[in-house]
Design an enzyme around this catalytic site. Structure first.
Site, PDB file in Angstrom:
ATOM      1  N   GLU A  90      24.592  10.567   7.384  1.00 16.55           N
ATOM      2  CA  GLU A  90      24.664   9.979   6.048  1.00 16.55           C
ATOM      3  C   GLU A  90      23.574  10.456   5.105  1.00 16.55           C
ATOM      4  O   GLU A  90      23.717  10.335   3.895  1.00 16.55           O
ATOM      5  CB  GLU A  90      24.626   8.451   6.151  1.00 16.55           C
ATOM      6  CG  GLU A  90      25.849   7.895   6.849  1.00 16.55           C
ATOM      7  CD  GLU A  90      25.822   6.381   6.987  1.00 16.55           C
ATOM      8  OE1 GLU A  90      24.817   5.755   6.599  1.00 16.55           O
ATOM      9  OE2 GLU A  90      26.813   5.835   7.486  1.00 16.55           O
ATOM     10  N   HIS A 149      17.049  13.773  10.828  1.00 14.05           N
ATOM     11  CA  HIS A 149      16.362  12.574  11.302  1.00 14.05           C
ATOM     12  C   HIS A 149      16.868  12.226  12.691  1.00 14.05           C
ATOM     13  O   HIS A 149      18.032  12.416  13.012  1.00 14.05           O
ATOM     14  CB  HIS A 149      16.529  11.398  10.337  1.00 14.05           C
ATOM     15  CG  HIS A 149      17.942  11.050   9.990  1.00 14.05           C
ATOM     16  ND1 HIS A 149      18.731  11.825   9.159  1.00 14.05           N
ATOM     17  CD2 HIS A 149      18.708   9.998  10.343  1.00 14.05           C
ATOM     18  CE1 HIS A 149      19.913  11.265   9.015  1.00 14.05           C
ATOM     19  NE2 HIS A 149      19.936  10.147   9.740  1.00 14.05           N
ATOM     20  N   HIS A 183      17.081   9.111  15.398  1.00 17.56           N
ATOM     21  CA  HIS A 183      17.006   7.662  15.607  1.00 17.56           C
ATOM     22  C   HIS A 183      16.497   7.425  17.028  1.00 17.56           C
ATOM     23  O   HIS A 183      16.996   8.045  17.973  1.00 17.56           O
ATOM     24  CB  HIS A 183      18.401   7.015  15.512  1.00 17.56           C
ATOM     25  CG  HIS A 183      19.055   7.143  14.189  1.00 17.56           C
ATOM     26  ND1 HIS A 183      19.054   6.121  13.265  1.00 17.56           N
ATOM     27  CD2 HIS A 183      19.761   8.162  13.632  1.00 17.56           C
ATOM     28  CE1 HIS A 183      19.735   6.505  12.199  1.00 17.56           C
ATOM     29  NE2 HIS A 183      20.180   7.738  12.400  1.00 17.56           N
ATOM     30  N   ASP A 193      13.559   1.625  10.744  1.00 19.03           N
ATOM     31  CA  ASP A 193      14.825   1.608  10.023  1.00 19.03           C
ATOM     32  C   ASP A 193      14.948   0.283   9.271  1.00 19.03           C
ATOM     33  O   ASP A 193      14.604  -0.770   9.814  1.00 19.03           O
ATOM     34  CB  ASP A 193      15.994   1.779  11.005  1.00 19.03           C
ATOM     35  CG  ASP A 193      17.292   2.083  10.300  1.00 19.03           C
ATOM     36  OD1 ASP A 193      17.848   1.156   9.666  1.00 19.03           O
ATOM     37  OD2 ASP A 193      17.758   3.229  10.377  1.00 19.03           O
ATOM     38  N   ILE A 194      15.418   0.314   8.038  1.00 24.73           N
ATOM     39  CA  ILE A 194      15.536  -0.921   7.246  1.00 24.73           C
ATOM     40  C   ILE A 194      16.759  -1.743   7.629  1.00 24.73           C
ATOM     41  O   ILE A 194      16.874  -2.898   7.231  1.00 24.73           O
ATOM     42  CB  ILE A 194      15.531  -0.648   5.727  1.00 24.73           C
ATOM     43  CG1 ILE A 194      16.725   0.209   5.325  1.00 24.73           C
ATOM     44  CG2 ILE A 194      14.219  -0.027   5.292  1.00 24.73           C
ATOM     45  CD1 ILE A 194      16.951   0.284   3.826  1.00 24.73           C
TER      46      ILE A 194
END
Length: 126
Positions: free
Chosen positions: A105, A110, A112, A39-40
């Site tokens: 979002e 996805h 996490h 994750d960025i």
């Protein structure tokens, strides 16, 4: 901004662009079913995203439309990433946000993976 999980899949979402190599990412795992990357904007010491390679808006969409082999491949990929990251021994959190109330979002399924430190309560009380 949270999304509506009933929307049609948008091929221009950020994760679709990552899968096509149009946006760079730090790859940690890839197979025919899934792609995992860092994750960025990490929210924990370890914060890795795992996405299916198929065109699925949310977990609900995926569980309703994906073939059994896609589901099995994706779930196995999530587990492999957690093991490869060393998260199993100390514990980790796996989270998939679905829809506006769930805080989703990006309109591409996805998961996490959070870990590497104590994570605290699952949902902050109001």
């Amino acid at each position: 901004m949270p999304i509506d999980p009933t929307l049609a899949y948008d091929d221009d979402n950020i994760f679709a662009k990552i899968l096509r190599g149009e946006i760079p990412s730090t790859r940690v795992y890839e197979d025919e079913w899934a792609y995992a990357f860092e994750d960025i904007n990490p929210q924990a010491e370890v914060h890795t995203l795992v996405i299916p390679k198929g065109r699925y808006v949310s977990w609900d969409d995926f569980s309703a439309r994906a073939e059994a082999k896609e589901i099995a491949g994706f779930v196995r990929a999530v587990g492999k990433v957690a093991r490869d990251k060393g998260l199993v021994e100390t514990g980790y959190r796996m989270m998939a946000n679905i829809g506006a109330h769930g805080g989703q979002e990006v309109a591409h399924l996805h998961v996490h993976l959070f870990g590497g430190e104590p994570l605290g309560p699952m949902i902050a009380r109001r």
